[in-house]
Scaffold this motif. Structure first.
Motif, PDB file in Angstrom:
ATOM      1  N   CYS A  12      99.865  21.684  23.405  1.00  0.00           N
ATOM      2  CA  CYS A  12      98.896  22.769  23.592  1.00  0.00           C
ATOM      3  C   CYS A  12      98.677  23.106  25.062  1.00  0.00           C
ATOM      4  O   CYS A  12      98.751  22.240  25.927  1.00  0.00           O
ATOM      5  CB  CYS A  12      97.535  22.379  23.015  1.00  0.00           C
ATOM      6  N   CYS A  15      92.916  24.055  23.606  1.00  0.00           N
ATOM      7  CA  CYS A  15      92.720  23.556  22.246  1.00  0.00           C
ATOM      8  C   CYS A  15      91.237  23.427  21.926  1.00  0.00           C
ATOM      9  O   CYS A  15      90.385  23.582  22.783  1.00  0.00           O
ATOM     10  CB  CYS A  15      93.411  22.206  22.080  1.00  0.00           C
ATOM     11  N   CYS A  23      95.497  23.556  18.511  1.00  0.00           N
ATOM     12  CA  CYS A  23      95.811  24.417  19.655  1.00  0.00           C
ATOM     13  C   CYS A  23      95.188  25.803  19.485  1.00  0.00           C
ATOM     14  O   CYS A  23      95.049  26.306  18.373  1.00  0.00           O
ATOM     15  CB  CYS A  23      97.316  24.580  19.805  1.00  0.00           C
ATOM     16  N   THR A  24      94.814  26.401  20.599  1.00  0.00           N
ATOM     17  CA  THR A  24      94.352  27.796  20.605  1.00  0.00           C
ATOM     18  C   THR A  24      95.265  28.666  21.464  1.00  0.00           C
ATOM     19  O   THR A  24      95.218  29.880  21.374  1.00  0.00           O
ATOM     20  CB  THR A  24      92.893  27.904  21.102  1.00  0.00           C
ATOM     21  N   SER A  25      96.091  28.052  22.314  1.00  0.00           N
ATOM     22  CA  SER A  25      97.109  28.776  23.074  1.00  0.00           C
ATOM     23  C   SER A  25      98.193  27.789  23.499  1.00  0.00           C
ATOM     24  O   SER A  25      97.978  26.575  23.495  1.00  0.00           O
ATOM     25  CB  SER A  25      96.504  29.474  24.292  1.00  0.00           C
ATOM     26  N   CYS A  26      99.343  28.334  23.874  1.00  0.00           N
ATOM     27  CA  CYS A  26     100.500  27.500  24.215  1.00  0.00           C
ATOM     28  C   CYS A  26     101.131  27.948  25.530  1.00  0.00           C
ATOM     29  O   CYS A  26     100.927  29.056  25.981  1.00  0.00           O
ATOM     30  CB  CYS A  26     101.558  27.601  23.123  1.00  0.00           C
ATOM     31  N   PHE A  37     102.693  29.785  19.930  1.00  0.00           N
ATOM     32  CA  PHE A  37     101.547  29.626  19.037  1.00  0.00           C
ATOM     33  C   PHE A  37     101.821  30.281  17.696  1.00  0.00           C
ATOM     34  O   PHE A  37     102.192  31.443  17.603  1.00  0.00           O
ATOM     35  CB  PHE A  37     100.312  30.253  19.686  1.00  0.00           C
ATOM     36  N   GLU A  41      99.267  25.905  15.714  1.00  0.00           N
ATOM     37  CA  GLU A  41     100.181  24.929  16.307  1.00  0.00           C
ATOM     38  C   GLU A  41     101.018  25.576  17.397  1.00  0.00           C
ATOM     39  O   GLU A  41     101.281  26.776  17.364  1.00  0.00           O
ATOM     40  CB  GLU A  41     101.146  24.367  15.261  1.00  0.00           C
ATOM     41  N   CYS A  42     101.442  24.748  18.343  1.00  0.00           N
ATOM     42  CA  CYS A  42     102.385  25.188  19.361  1.00  0.00           C
ATOM     43  C   CYS A  42     103.755  24.653  18.969  1.00  0.00           C
ATOM     44  O   CYS A  42     103.994  23.452  19.019  1.00  0.00           O
ATOM     45  CB  CYS A  42     101.966  24.687  20.739  1.00  0.00           C
ATOM     46  N   THR A  57     103.333  33.491  21.881  1.00  0.00           N
ATOM     47  CA  THR A  57     102.936  33.513  20.474  1.00  0.00           C
ATOM     48  C   THR A  57     104.156  33.864  19.628  1.00  0.00           C
ATOM     49  O   THR A  57     105.134  34.406  20.135  1.00  0.00           O
ATOM     50  CB  THR A  57     101.828  34.563  20.205  1.00  0.00           C
TER      51      THR A  57
END
Length: 149
Positions: A12, A15, A23-26, A37, A41-42, A57
């Protein structure tokens, strides 16, 4: 979580917890591999019908596209469709033709046939090609079927 700091999973960028699906971004993981993303998940790769976008994404390909590099460039269309500059268009064959999904084109049926299938086995009944074994009522007693492969 609960007002406490926590370390994100190594896949991540940001998160809401320490697990891989929080995760909220990768961005890149601790091994310097790009991650994208998708559904919390990443991932190292995007799933079928999705492509890795610049914002890290997995974005959906255009309609009827299985593999793409962007929302406007399809590499492999779904069965019965072929790639064009506009995305994927349905293969529309004329009477006496059938769509060949391997070559993304229409091919002619056997001579004398109005309709056909891409079956592996055809049977002949005199000058007629059929796709299922003939029944006793189809066969004159003097003309047994010949299997063609």
């Amino acid at each position: 979580m609960n007002g406490q700091c926590h370390q994100c999973h190594h896949t991540c960028n940001e998160c809401r917890g320490g697990e891989p699906n929080d995760c909220t971004s990768c961005n890149k993981d601790k091994f310097k591999n790009n991650r994208y993303f998708f559904k919390g998940e990443c991932r190292e790769y995007c799933p079928i019908s999705h492509y890795p976008a610049a914002d890290k994404t997995c974005n959906l390909c255009s309609s009827n596209c299985d593999v793409c590099t962007s929302d406007t460039h399809c590499v492999k269309c779904s069965s019965g469709f072929y790639p064009t500059s506009k995305g994927c268009e349905q293969l529309k064959c004329r009477e006496g033709e059938i769509a060949d999904p391997d070559y993304e084109q229409c091919v002619m049926c056997a001579e004398g046939c109005e309709k056909c299938t891409l079956d592996a086995t055809l049977y002949t009944l005199g000058p007629i090609f059929i796709t299922s074994p003939p029944t006793a009522t189809d066969i004159p007693p003097e003309d047994p079927p010949i299997e063609v492969k």
